[in-house]
Design a protein around this motif. Sequence first.
Motif, PDB file in Angstrom:
ATOM      1  N   HIS A  65       0.844  -1.207   0.000  1.00  0.00           N
ATOM      2  CA  HIS A  65       0.000   0.000   0.000  1.00  0.00           C
ATOM      3  C   HIS A  65       0.876   1.253   0.000  1.00  0.00           C
ATOM      4  N   HIS A  67       1.512   5.283  -2.450  1.00  0.00           N
ATOM      5  CA  HIS A  67       0.967   6.242  -3.425  1.00  0.00           C
ATOM      6  C   HIS A  67       2.098   6.689  -4.327  1.00  0.00           C
ATOM      7  N   LYS A 163      -9.487  -0.379  -5.503  1.00  0.00           N
ATOM      8  CA  LYS A 163      -9.361   0.427  -4.284  1.00  0.00           C
ATOM      9  C   LYS A 163     -10.638   1.242  -4.065  1.00  0.00           C
ATOM     10  N   HIS A 225      -5.653  -0.052   7.004  1.00  0.00           N
ATOM     11  CA  HIS A 225      -5.699   0.857   8.163  1.00  0.00           C
ATOM     12  C   HIS A 225      -6.411   0.199   9.337  1.00  0.00           C
ATOM     13  N   ASP A 285       1.779   2.575   3.475  1.00  0.00           N
ATOM     14  CA  ASP A 285       0.964   3.684   2.956  1.00  0.00           C
ATOM     15  C   ASP A 285       1.899   4.855   2.666  1.00  0.00           C
TER      16      ASP A 285
HETATM   17 ZN   LIG Z   1      -3.160   5.156   1.323  1.00  0.00          ZN
END
Ligand SMILES: [Zn+2]
Length: 390
Positions: A65, A67, A163, A225, A285
């Motif tokens: 995970h 970006h 997602k 999360h 993340d």
């Molecule tokens: Zn994220």
Amino acid sequence: MEKQLTNFLLKGGRLIDPANGKDGALDVHVRNGIVGEIGANLEPNGATVVDTKDLIVTPGLIDVHLHLMKGLGAFGVDPDIFGVGSGVTTVVDAGSAGHTLLNVFRDYVTRNAKTRVLNYINLSTLGGVTGPGYSILADPRLIDEEKIANAVEFHRDVIVGIKIMATGGALGAQGLKPLERARKLGDQLRIPLLVHIGESWTKGTEPVAVADVLKYLRPGDIITHMFTAHPGGLLDANGKLWPQARDAKESGVLMDVGHGLHNLNFDVARKVLDQGLRPDGVSTDGHRGNRGGPVYDLPTTMAKLIALGFSLNRVVEMATVNAARLLGQPNELGTLRAGEPADISVLRLEDREWTAIDSQKGSIPAKQALVPVYAIRGDTIHEALPLERP
Ligand SMILES: [Zn+2]
């Protein structure tokens, strides 16, 4: 820094490969980018020796995970920073691109990366490049099933799921309808859903209850999360695990950490763990805004789980074989096999006291740090980037 070697031997390290129960002093021979013999006290026989004494050797770590739409959008980061620059060989973008941007992502990000890059396609046509806090699913026209299906068919080699932002802020007046549409799409395309929980940014919006979200999930889908302290997380107002969360986990819904700027909270983690729910996967993340802390890299996130009580072997398991299963690629990734292209991480486990900091600046004492040394893909050995870690 990277170097290419046609014939080398990782010698003297401790190999941990939980997929096949290996943990011990084992050397790994790589020739022409392919894993050869794995065994104790191997002779170099002309191979260049890469000294891994006192180091941990694992199958290539997988960060599920991040970006990664670098330079475009709010917080995209170059995949090689959290990837091979952090001892990680596979990174997964969590929905930067919707169906319109996948071509751009591949041409611009994937093609230029030294790290293997996979994608969750965003359910929203807008994708995640706007950054958080926008109502990207609040208009029914922002989901186009036919175009998503076409994009998934075209990019099957890199797409590992869909997602969805399951937050009041993203869903707006559409409520749970986008989840229903995602469910149908996932079934039709035979790919899992990656569902973000936790209302981190949009103040004043009604959070979505996790119990309502879980109704739409099936075995193999992923909640990310899991240790968020924000509304919409796995705990009720009294700190008790929602029973639906336990039921979902037992039925085969997978749970991922997804540290990030907002969503790893040690108090929540302790409560969730004490009530018997454990993570399947560990991920950063990672993006431009958390590389310099509190996230840093995947090994540091793994070390935070060690500080929470997990063994080194368990966190390596999460970042290798578990991650490969979560991505639906247990035969391609997450374990070392002779005859396959080399995909290896080398780490240093340091016995020292440090303070682990979570997304809300909460702290716990840690006794072991995990620092990346190399990421190896084929015949190329990538040295980890310098980074000031805690
Ligand atoms: Zn994220």
